[in-house]
Enzyme design. Structure first.
Site, mmCIF file in Angstrom:
data_model
loop_
_atom_site.group_PDB
_atom_site.id
_atom_site.type_symbol
_atom_site.label_atom_id
_atom_site.label_comp_id
_atom_site.label_asym_id
_atom_site.label_seq_id
_atom_site.Cartn_x
_atom_site.Cartn_y
_atom_site.Cartn_z
ATOM 1 N N LYS A 1 18.708 -24.618 -14.441
ATOM 2 C CA LYS A 1 18.295 -24.321 -15.803
ATOM 3 C C LYS A 1 16.817 -23.936 -15.757
ATOM 4 O O LYS A 1 15.946 -24.792 -15.630
ATOM 5 C CB LYS A 1 18.506 -25.533 -16.707
ATOM 6 C CG LYS A 1 18.285 -25.205 -18.175
ATOM 7 C CD LYS A 1 18.798 -26.324 -19.061
ATOM 8 C CE LYS A 1 18.733 -25.974 -20.533
ATOM 9 N NZ LYS A 1 17.427 -25.568 -21.011
ATOM 10 N N LYS B 1 28.972 -24.573 -15.893
ATOM 11 C CA LYS B 1 29.800 -23.682 -16.714
ATOM 12 C C LYS B 1 31.210 -23.599 -16.151
ATOM 13 O O LYS B 1 31.378 -23.555 -14.924
ATOM 14 C CB LYS B 1 29.200 -22.255 -16.700
ATOM 15 C CG LYS B 1 27.805 -22.179 -17.255
ATOM 16 C CD LYS B 1 27.204 -20.794 -17.060
ATOM 17 C CE LYS B 1 25.774 -20.788 -17.581
ATOM 18 N NZ LYS B 1 25.071 -19.530 -17.293
ATOM 19 N N SER C 1 22.906 -21.894 -27.880
ATOM 20 C CA SER C 1 22.177 -22.755 -26.955
ATOM 21 C C SER C 1 23.176 -23.736 -26.361
ATOM 22 O O SER C 1 24.337 -23.797 -26.760
ATOM 23 C CB SER C 1 21.047 -23.464 -27.660
ATOM 24 O OG SER C 1 21.567 -24.198 -28.729
ATOM 25 N N ARG D 1 15.894 -14.202 -28.121
ATOM 26 C CA ARG D 1 17.034 -14.894 -28.712
ATOM 27 C C ARG D 1 16.880 -15.019 -30.232
ATOM 28 O O ARG D 1 17.851 -14.911 -30.973
ATOM 29 C CB ARG D 1 17.140 -16.280 -28.076
ATOM 30 C CG ARG D 1 18.179 -17.134 -28.653
ATOM 31 C CD ARG D 1 18.374 -18.373 -27.790
ATOM 32 N NE ARG D 1 19.348 -19.233 -28.402
ATOM 33 C CZ ARG D 1 19.077 -20.138 -29.333
ATOM 34 N NH1 ARG D 1 17.850 -20.300 -29.743
ATOM 35 N NH2 ARG D 1 20.030 -20.871 -29.857
ATOM 36 N N TYR E 1 0.831 -1.201 0.000
ATOM 37 C CA TYR E 1 0.000 0.000 0.000
ATOM 38 C C TYR E 1 0.871 1.260 0.000
ATOM 39 O O TYR E 1 0.667 2.168 -0.812
ATOM 40 C CB TYR E 1 -0.898 -0.031 1.233
ATOM 41 C CG TYR E 1 -1.852 1.129 1.325
ATOM 42 C CD1 TYR E 1 -3.039 1.117 0.598
ATOM 43 C CD2 TYR E 1 -1.559 2.222 2.128
ATOM 44 C CE1 TYR E 1 -3.906 2.173 0.672
ATOM 45 C CE2 TYR E 1 -2.430 3.284 2.210
ATOM 46 C CZ TYR E 1 -3.608 3.262 1.483
ATOM 47 O OH TYR E 1 -4.466 4.312 1.560
ATOM 48 N N ASP E 2 1.859 1.294 0.906
ATOM 49 C CA ASP E 2 2.731 2.471 0.969
ATOM 50 C C ASP E 2 3.560 2.605 -0.306
ATOM 51 O O ASP E 2 3.860 3.710 -0.755
ATOM 52 C CB ASP E 2 3.641 2.397 2.196
ATOM 53 C CG ASP E 2 2.831 2.548 3.480
ATOM 54 O OD1 ASP E 2 1.769 3.203 3.421
ATOM 55 O OD2 ASP E 2 3.236 2.007 4.519
#
Ligand code: IVH
Length: 678
Positions: free
Chosen positions: A119, A298, A83, A140, A35-36
């Site tokens: 993922k 990775k 990809s 993409r 609300y604020d």
């Protein structure tokens, strides 16, 4: 206010709002109430309205959307958006790790660790920042070029329009003057997905959160995107001034700049740590509020990544480990056809009960007739069913070699399984429909279920089973009949006692205060979802006005196309609709915009109310609506300005504070009393 004063105030408000956004969406630790927050945002919007030349593209006011894009321009990516290659087994992952390490050692380097990430099952996007400001966001596409969907992406609260500035931090200084790119995944939580589908016709349902996200990002009206609540996790940062940083360090930078980078990311030094991570998340995936389809491993060192390079499709330094799809084999015992609220006929597979990720499955969807033909599935076939996330399982394939000799092909029904009327298949549509909308029992029940649903009239104690019972007892036929029910009608019935009968009557009575836009939605007009209902309530402030609107007037309204316009105007001439509307009007439902505020007595006028503890009979939003409709304000925290505290079960520190400040405190029952007596 002078322009200079306005400018100073605007800058201050923007900073405050951005900070609150960050705390809410990224840290998940809000320090003010919704609300604020809305008050701050509205103040900013009003000031910018008064001084429009002070509006900047990075103002948080720009998140509400409004820009309409007819066609998304094509843009070239800075570097190819590749990809990942997929693996499904530990063995393949081990091979990947060996390949990486062999590749590095041939250059005389030792691996300096990996980063394991989830993922996310959504849509990949690329964001370009210049001088700290988001200037372009794209899909993409084919990897080389994608669609420019900047206006839509700007509405996503977890995408910073301007990067967060940290005082005396050389990184944010540098990036504030550089160009850099962020990539990440945009997705929808499972809850938001369910909510979105519950606001749509049965033949317009999205199949999973990923499809819903893709559909949303392609919306031409960015306000609709804003409403659907997408989110983004960033997993890649690239730019000129990033030095020799590792991938993990870059994720840290992204977090500092105000991006959400995912809580589950881990730095792994050993292979064991990687395998442990995978095992853990394969187990815990259902505990996440969104869908993942695996994990990504990775190589951490970005320089090493470049050394290894990429194949034509995917990098050699990263791999996706896909979790085993939750699928299993079972036998298709039968196919039944269900009739929805708007008459859509949906085939449902009845299966030999089988256990699948924790629950027993005995039914699954077959979507439509085309799907049945595509699968060439027959009764008695052994089939594979698959469950993704919390979504209903579906039949994905058939073992033709296991087919019993007498397996019967599935015939499309000619007549409605509920009422026997001859079905129709409109041109260019995949679905069959029952045209007997007025009298088909399934459609009658469907309309009532929709009417009583949470996001429509929210009638408690009126679930599907009760609705069915009341129809069978011939007590109700359409939503209008609900308001004529008396306690004495219910008490003689099975499943009803004195108390439960009264509860239902009270709940029906309470629904009379639901706002006009909800009433429009609750009617179940074809193609009129909750957001369209809201638009209509703004443009046509009474049901009378909506009813008499011509097709031209309707289609001139923003967001209302020809199809919706026709559907609305057709609705109001249907005999059953005319009948229902008459009853609803005389029951006293809100047929006018904002009428709630003026006819309800202003019990809480000038009161500043705080709710604390858990309320038994009301949701927070509902409680807030009740107070606001009666002239009061609801805030999230107790302060000297608070005039009333409603304390529910196990109220804590807010209650203590209110006691200290000598603020009036009432319990939930008293609160209900105040509302009822007025
Ligand atoms: S990295 C070159 N990290 O998976 C590496 N991708 O097939 C590019 N995805 O298009 C992607 N979560 O849409 C990366 N933590 C994550 C991811 C992720 C989901 C998606 C992304 C990408 C696809 C790869």
């Amino acid at each position: 206010m002078t322009k200079a004063e306005a400018e100073a105030k605007i800058l201050k408000l923007r900073e405050e709002i951005n900070e609150h956004n960050y705390k809410y969406y990224v840290l998940a630790k809000p320090t003010i109430s919704d609300y604020d927050f809305d008050i701050l945002l509205n103040e900013l919007i009003e000031l910018e309205k008064a001084f429009p030349d002070l509006i900047t593209p990075d103002s948080p006011s720009q998140r509400v959307g409004g820009e309409i894009t007819k066609q998304f321009p094509t843009v070239q990516h800075r570097s190819r958006m590749m990809s990942l290659s997929n693996t499904y087994s530990q063995k393949e992952l081990q091979d990947f790790l060996s390949r990486v390490e062999k590749g590095l050692s041939s250059e005389g380097i030792e691996s300096s660790g990996y980063v394991a990430e989830l993922k996310y099952d959504g849509i990949a996007v690329s964001l370009i920042y210049k001088n700290g400001m988001l200037v372009q966001g794209a899909t993409r596409g084919d990897g080389a070029q994608g669609d420019d969907i900047t206006a839509n992406l700007k509405t996503i609260p977890t995408i910073p329009l301007r990067i967060r500035h940290t005082e005396n931090d050389p990184l944010s200084e540098r990036l504030n003057h550089a160009e850099f790119e962020v990539r990440g995944e945009v997705f929808m939580t499972k809850d938001d997905f369910e909510k979105l589908n519950s606001e749509r016709d049965e033949d317009e349902q999205f199949q999973n959160p990923r499809n819903a996200t893709a559909g949303t990002l392609k919306q031409q009206d960015s306000r609709e995107v804003a409403r659907r609540r997408l989110t983004m996790v960033a997993y890649y940062l690239d730019g000129d001034s990033l030095g020799d940083s590792t991938h993990f360090e870059r994720l840290g930078m992204l977090a500092k700049l105000g991006f959400h980078t995912g809580k589950a990311t881990r730095l792994c030094q050993t292979h064991d740590e990687i395998f442990f991570y995978l095992a853990q998340w394969e187990q815990d995936r259902d505990s996440l509020p969104y869908e993942i389809d695996g994990a990504v491993i990775k190589l951490n060192n970005v320089r090493h990544q470049r050394l290894l390079g990429a194949t034509s499709k995917s990098p050699r330094w990263a791999i996706a480990y896909k979790f085993a799809a939750r699928r299993t084999e079972t036998v298709l015992n039968n196919v039944i056809f269900q009739v929805g609220r708007i008459g859509t006929i949906t085939p449902v597979a009845e299966l030999e009960p089988v256990k699948l990720s924790g629950s027993t499955v005995s039914r699954s969807t077959l979507h439509n007739l085309d799907e049945i033909h595509r699968l060439d599935v027959r009764i008695g076939d052994t089939v594979t069913i698959e469950k993704s996330g919390d979504v209903i399982p579906k039949v994905v394939s058939v073992f033709v070699e296991k087919r019993p000799e007498n397996a019967a092909p599935i015939e499309a029904p000619k007549t409605c399984p509920s009422c026997g009327t001859t079905l129709i298949r409109p041109e260019n549509e995949v679905n069959l429909y029952c045209p007997n909308e007025a009298e088909c029992p399934a459609q009658i029940k469907g309309r009532l279920v929709h009417f009583a649903a949470r996001n429509a009239m929210a009638i408690d104690h009126l679930g599907e089973a009760i609705i069915e019972q009341l129809i069978t007892e011939k007590l109700i036929h359409d939503p209008g009949d609900l308001y004529k029910l008396r306690k004495d009608d219910l008490t003689p019935l099975e499943r009803f006692a004195e108390k439960s009968a009264q509860n239902l009557i009270d709940a029906i009575d309470q629904s009379k205060s639901r706002s006009y836009d909800r009433v429009i939605f609750a009617l179940g007009i074809r193609h009129v979802g909750l957001s369209t209902a809201r638009t209509l309530s703004r443009e046509f402030p009474s049901l009378g006005a909506l009813k008499s609107a011509t097709i031209e007037e309707l289609s001139e309204t923003e967001d209302i196309g020809e199809t919706i316009a026709h559907s609305i105007s057709e609705y109001f001439v249907k005999p059953y609709a005319i009948d229902t509307l008459k009853k609803l009007e005389s029951a006293g439902l809100q047929f006018h915009a904002n009428i709630v505020k003026s006819t309800v007595s202003q019990t809480f006028k000038d009161e500043i109310v705080v709710f604390t503890g858990s309320l038994e009979s009301l949701g927070r939003d509902e409680a807030k609506e009740l107070v606001e409709a009666r002239g009061g304000k609801v805030t999230g925290s107790v302060s000297k300005k608070t005039t009333l505290v409603v304390a529910g079960e196990s109220a804590g520190s807010k209650l203590e504070k209110a006691q200290k400040l000598g603020i009036k405190i009432i319990d939930e029952e008293t609160f209900h009393g105040l509302i009822k007596n007025a």
